[in-house]
Each structure stands twice: as structure tokens, then as C-alpha cells.
Write an enzyme that holds these catalytic residues in place. Structure first.
Site, short mmCIF file in Angstrom:
data_model
loop_
_atom_site.label_atom_id
_atom_site.label_comp_id
_atom_site.label_asym_id
_atom_site.label_seq_id
_atom_site.Cartn_x
_atom_site.Cartn_y
_atom_site.Cartn_z
N LYS A 38 18.43 -2.77 -13.12
CA LYS A 38 17.03 -2.83 -13.56
C LYS A 38 17.02 -2.97 -15.08
O LYS A 38 17.96 -2.54 -15.75
CB LYS A 38 16.29 -1.55 -13.14
N ASP A 47 8.85 -7.54 -12.45
CA ASP A 47 8.35 -6.21 -12.07
C ASP A 47 7.04 -6.07 -12.85
O ASP A 47 6.45 -7.09 -13.24
CB ASP A 47 9.37 -5.12 -12.42
P1 NDP Z 1 2.01 -6.05 -11.88
O1 NDP Z 1 2.27 -5.94 -13.33
O2 NDP Z 1 1.76 -7.37 -11.29
O3 NDP Z 1 0.80 -5.08 -11.47
C1 NDP Z 1 0.83 -3.72 -11.72
C2 NDP Z 1 -0.51 -3.13 -11.34
O4 NDP Z 1 -0.42 -1.72 -11.43
C3 NDP Z 1 -1.64 -3.54 -12.27
O5 NDP Z 1 -2.84 -3.55 -11.59
C4 NDP Z 1 -1.59 -2.43 -13.32
O6 NDP Z 1 -2.81 -2.25 -14.01
C5 NDP Z 1 -1.31 -1.23 -12.45
N1 NDP Z 1 -0.63 -0.20 -13.24
C6 NDP Z 1 0.49 -0.34 -14.00
N2 NDP Z 1 0.79 0.82 -14.61
C7 NDP Z 1 -0.17 1.68 -14.25
C8 NDP Z 1 -0.41 3.05 -14.55
N3 NDP Z 1 0.40 3.74 -15.37
N4 NDP Z 1 -1.50 3.64 -13.97
C9 NDP Z 1 -2.33 2.94 -13.14
N5 NDP Z 1 -2.14 1.65 -12.83
C10 NDP Z 1 -1.08 1.04 -13.36
O7 NDP Z 1 3.28 -5.34 -11.18
P2 NDP Z 1 3.77 -5.45 -9.67
O8 NDP Z 1 2.62 -5.62 -8.77
O9 NDP Z 1 4.88 -6.43 -9.65
O10 NDP Z 1 4.43 -4.02 -9.45
C11 NDP Z 1 3.70 -2.91 -8.93
C12 NDP Z 1 4.67 -1.88 -8.37
O11 NDP Z 1 5.46 -2.49 -7.34
C13 NDP Z 1 5.68 -1.32 -9.37
O12 NDP Z 1 5.97 0.02 -9.03
C14 NDP Z 1 6.92 -2.17 -9.13
O13 NDP Z 1 8.09 -1.53 -9.53
C15 NDP Z 1 6.85 -2.31 -7.61
N6 NDP Z 1 7.60 -3.42 -7.04
C16 NDP Z 1 7.34 -4.71 -7.42
C17 NDP Z 1 8.04 -5.75 -6.83
C18 NDP Z 1 7.73 -7.17 -7.12
O14 NDP Z 1 8.27 -8.05 -6.41
N7 NDP Z 1 6.87 -7.49 -8.07
C19 NDP Z 1 9.14 -5.49 -5.86
C20 NDP Z 1 9.25 -4.10 -5.47
C21 NDP Z 1 8.53 -3.12 -6.07
P3 NDP Z 1 -2.97 -2.78 -15.53
O15 NDP Z 1 -3.22 -4.25 -15.40
O16 NDP Z 1 -4.10 -2.02 -16.07
O17 NDP Z 1 -1.68 -2.48 -16.22
#
Ligand code: NDP
Length: 448
Positions: A127, A167
Site C-alpha cells: 500500500k 484508493d
Molecule cells: P474515493 O476517494 O473515491 O471516495 C471516498 C469517499 O469517502 C468520498 O465520498 C469521501 O468524501 C469519503 N471520505 C473520505 N474520507 C472520509 C472521512 N474521513 N470521513 C467521512 N467520509 C470520508 O475512495 P474510494 O471509494 O476508492 O474508497 C473508499 C473506501 O473503499 C476506502 O476505505 C478504500 O480503502 C476502500 N477500497 C477502495 C477500493 C477501490 O477499488 N477504490 C478497493 C477496496 C477498498 P470526501 O469527498 O468529502 O473526501
């Protein structure tokens, strides 16, 4: 006896890795299952597996210097944790978010080892990322940052060594800029990153894969109870990549999605977010890079709760898809009290260990992220295969493979986690299922 062994093991992890609470949390969840498992299985004793598995192979940290549109110089920190490559090249995403530090990346890299093992594909765990915040930056600023970040990271990655992906904060735009810089510096066009754009080696279904996979996993869990997604009220957190495609698949299968969120707040649409409204959200988040609050301004009858979380809303199924530690024991109790029968983690470690204990006690269907969000990295593995074969598979082919992998992960969880006729402990199933393959490979490769 077990708890004594676990406590002693955790004391060692904590003293070797001070001030890394997220890493301790991820190891503790694993240790509660794996320490007793190793104590019962002689085959896994005497190789130092527990200690070796909790120490990354190596960790890189570097300075990333870039200039903004006003020529002001900025300094961020870049990291790559290469955790374990026993079963394949290091594989795991890059996170760009101001909260990024070594503790968060070590927890993510550690979980990635077992998630990747569960996919059945040959991928090790890693990571990386940076404390850089892409929010509010221009495309040119993001490009200059990505180029500076990759200029250093390219020394340590490669298609057979370490293959990063996206991510939080790293989507198609960022992957494109990083891939361009790698290609320029190394003069090679190889599958060194996944999540690439379609025209230059990306796989169909990769953007959808984590969300779709999470819903496929929930379908399998519900099947064990003779139930399905159809007609279920679903709460989803986040509005990024994982949340969007979780919602899309739920809607397609007849679920009613009533919430989404971002770090500023939550929207509650009692009438349900349908396919048309979801398209609007995708445009808002992916093209305009706006805030979820704007959905409530645009659509009638929608409640916006600043700093709110979806777990207060009555639901059948919950899909935490934003970030770590979104659900504590208090929120978990509320979900159970409100009649939630299933929690499918799209995010990594969104539930604290206290929250997990609540779900386990209530014996609801609960899948840890390392099982239910593995569809993303699995499809990254399929992207690597297509790059090596110099081929592109169709949407249907990739989706079918993704679906097959999620079914297989579910079967592995049943094999190792079935407690009795009515209850499967998916935490136990996923941890043991992920552990045995990595442990067998490490034993075969000797003490290194
Ligand atoms: P994105 O950046 O596309 O989206 C993240 C979302 O979560 C946004 O809506 C963001 O809001 C919100 N968010 C981020 N940090 C916080 C916080 N501290 N409190 C509240 N909301 C928050 O990321 P992903 O969708 O790719 O990832 C989301 C999760 O899924 C993570 O845990 C990641 O590790 C996991 N994941 C992702 C994979 C992938 O293929 N993308 C694979 C496996 C797991 P804002 O816009 O306000 O920041």
C-alpha cells in the site's frame, strides 16, 4: 489461554510499532483469530510466521516537491509499504488524503495481504500514498504532484515487483498522470499500475469492481438465509468510487438506496436514489467534483445532515464505503436495534473492533472488508493478466470472472468460518482462509 497468547503477541506488536493505532487495530482483529489457530495447528508453529507477517518486507518514504498554479513550492510526503510478496508481486492501492501516515498505510498493506490471498490470484500485499489533498486543486496541480510522486516511486515498482492502483483520492485522473510519468522515465509501456484508462491498458469493469463485488458478496451471504437484495432498504456511506458502484448494483438488483455521504455530511432520500439520480451524483462527484450537499439542494424531499452518518437511518442492509472507523460500537448497536440484518464492508476497516463484537454478538450477516471489498483488487489482477496477454476481455467476461471470484471468497469464508447451521463467522472465515495460503508459501520458501 488464548487471550493470554493474544495479549502477549499484541504487546510485542505495539512496542515494536509505537504510535500506530490503526495498524494495531488491524493486527488485533487478525490476531484474535490467527493466534489461536496457529496454537492449534503444529504445522504453522516454529517458523516465526506471526512475527514475520506483521513486519513489512520494506517501507519507502520520500519528499514530494511540487509547485502550484501560482508557482508556490509545496512539500508533501510519499510512502510505499511493500508488506509481503510470498504469493505474488506486491499489490495494493495509493491513497492521497491529508490524514495519510505510516500507521494507516501499514494497516491497509497488512489487510491487503490476506484480501489478495482470498482472491485466488497470485498477488502479494502492499500500500502507499501521500498526505497530499487533491480536493480543490486544479488538474495541472494534480498532474505536477503525480509526476513528482512517481519520479521517486518508479525506482521501486514494476510489473513483476510491485503494482500500485487507486484508493481514496486516487482515481482514473491520478493513475493516468502517474502512468504517463512512469512510461516517460522508464521508456516502457507495461502494466505497472492498475485502474488505468481503457485506451492504454485499463480493464472494463475495474471502476465498478469493488462496489459490484461487495454487492455480489452480500447476495451470497443473504442466500445462506434464503434471502435476496430485492426490496431491501440500504444505507451506503461515501459517494466516491466504491459507494457509487455499490449503489448502482444495489439499485439494479431491486434494493432501495436511501443514503450517501461525504466527509462534510449525509443525504437521506426517503424515496430512494434511483438510477437517474445516481447518474446525477456520479456527474457531481466525478466531473464537477462537487459536494453531496448539492444533491439535497437539487432534489425535493431530501434531508441533508451536516457531519451526519447514515447509521442513524432505519435499514435492512448497510454498506460502509467511505473510510476506516466509521462504525463504532455505538453505531453498530443502533444498526442492530433498527433491524439491520446485513453489513457489507466496501471500505477498509470501517468498523472498529468494538463494533465488530456487536455484530458478532447479534449474529447478523457481517463481512469484513478484506473479504467483501476484494473485488477491486481481484479485477486489478485481471487487468494485470490482460496486460501480460496483450488482450482485452469483454465487459461480460470480466464481470463473470469477478462474480466467480466473489462466490469463491464466500465459499472460503464458509469453509473456515461456519460456527453452526445458522451462523457463519465471516471474520474468522476470511482471516483463516487468507492466512493459510500465505503461510504455506512462506513455509515453502524458507526462513527469509
Ligand atoms: P474515493 O476517494 O473515491 O471516495 C471516498 C469517499 O469517502 C468520498 O465520498 C469521501 O468524501 C469519503 N471520505 C473520505 N474520507 C472520509 C472521512 N474521513 N470521513 C467521512 N467520509 C470520508 O475512495 P474510494 O471509494 O476508492 O474508497 C473508499 C473506501 O473503499 C476506502 O476505505 C478504500 O480503502 C476502500 N477500497 C477502495 C477500493 C477501490 O477499488 N477504490 C478497493 C477496496 C477498498 P470526501 O469527498 O468529502 O473526501
Amino acid at each position: 489461554m488464548s487471550s493470554k497468547l493474544i495479549n502477549a503477541f499484541m504487546a510485542g506488536v505495539e512496542s515494536r510499532n509505537p504510535n500506530e493505532p490503526e495498524f494495531h487495530q488491524a493486527v488485533e482483529e487478525w490476531a484474535e483469530v490467527i493466534v489461536p489457530f496457529v496454537a492449534k495447528n503444529k504445522k504453522y508453529q516454529g517458523h516465526g510466521l506471526l512475527e514475520r507477517m506483521t513486519e513489512p518486507d520494506r517501507t519507502f518514504q520520500w519528499r514530494v516537491t511540487w509547485t502550484d498554479d501560482k508557482n508556490k513550492v509545496h512539500v508533501n510526503r510519499g510512502y510505499r509499504v511493500q508488506f509481503n510478496n510470498a504469493i505474488g508481486p506486491y499489490k495494493g492501492g495509493l491513497r492521497f488524503h491529508p490524514s495519510v501516515n505510516l500507521s494507516i498505510l501499514k494497516f491497509l498493506g497488512f489487510e491487503q495481504i490476506y484480501k489478495n490471498s482470498l482472491t485466488t490470484l497470485p498477488m502479494g500485499g502492499g500500500k502507499g500514498g501521500s498526505d497530499f489533498d487533491p480536493k480543490g486543486k486544479s488538474d495541472m496541480e494534480v498532474m505536477r504532484f503525480c509526476q513528482a510522486f512517481m519520479s521517486e516511486m518508479q525506482k521501486w515498482i514494476g510489473q513483476d515487483t510491485d503494482v500500485p492502483a487507486g484508493d481514496i483520492g486516487v482515481g482514473g485522473r491520478e493513475i493516468g498522470y502517474m502512468f504517463g510519468q512512469y512510461k516517460k522515465l522508464r521508456a516502457e509501456h507495461t502494466g505497472v499500475l492498475t485502474g488505468k484508462g481503457r485506451p492504454y491498458g485499463g480493464s472494463l469493469i475495474r471502476p465498478e469492481a469493488t462496489g459490484y463485488g461487495c454487492v455480489y458478496f452480500m447476495q451470497e451471504m443473504l442466500k445462506t438465509k434464503g434471502d435476496s437484495i430485492d426490496g431491501k432498504i440500504c444505507v451506503v456511506s461515501g459517494s466516491g468510487n466504491v459507494a457509487q458502484y455499490t449503489a448502482e448494483k444495489l439499485i439494479e438488483l431491486g434494493g432501495k438506496v436511501v443514503t450517501m455521504s461525504d466527509s462534510s455530511g449525509m443525504i437521506y432520500d426517503k424515496a430512494g436514489i434511483d438510477a437517474k439520480k445516481l447518474k446525477w451524483i456520479m456527474n457531481l462527484k466525478n466531473v464537477k467534483r462537487g459536494r453531496i450537499k448539492e444533491y439535497a439542494d437539487k432534489h425535493k424531499g431530501v434531508k441533508y445532515v451536516a457531519k451526519g452518518q447514515p447509521w442513524t437511518v432505519k435499514c435492512d442492509l448497510a454498506f460502509p464505503s467511505a473510510t476506516q472507523n466509521e462504525i463504532d460500537a455505538k453505531e453498530a448497536k443502533l444498526l442492530v436495534k433498527n433491524g439491520c440484518i446485513g453489513v457489507g464492508e466496501g471500505a477498509n476497516m470501517p468498523t472498529t473492533n468494538g463494533g465488530i463484537a456487536v455484530f458478532q454478538k447479534a449474529k447478523i450477516l457481517y463481512s469484513p472488508g478484506k473479504a467483501s471489498n476484494a473485488g477491486g483488487v481481484a479485477t486489478s489482477g485481471l487487468e494485470m493478466s490482460q496486460n501480460s496477454l496483450r488482450m482485452n476481455w469483454s465487459r461480460e467476461e470480466v464481470d463473470e470472472k469477478l462474480h466467480g471470484i466473489m462466490v469463491s471468497i464466500h465459499e472460503t469464508c464458509l469453509e473456515h468460518g461456519r460456527v453452526n447451521k445458522n451462523y457463519v463467522d465471516y471474520v474468522k472465515g476470511a482471516n483463516i482462509g487468507g492466512f493459510v495460503k500465505v503461510a504455506d508459501a512462506m513455509i515453502a520458501q524458507g526462513i527469509i
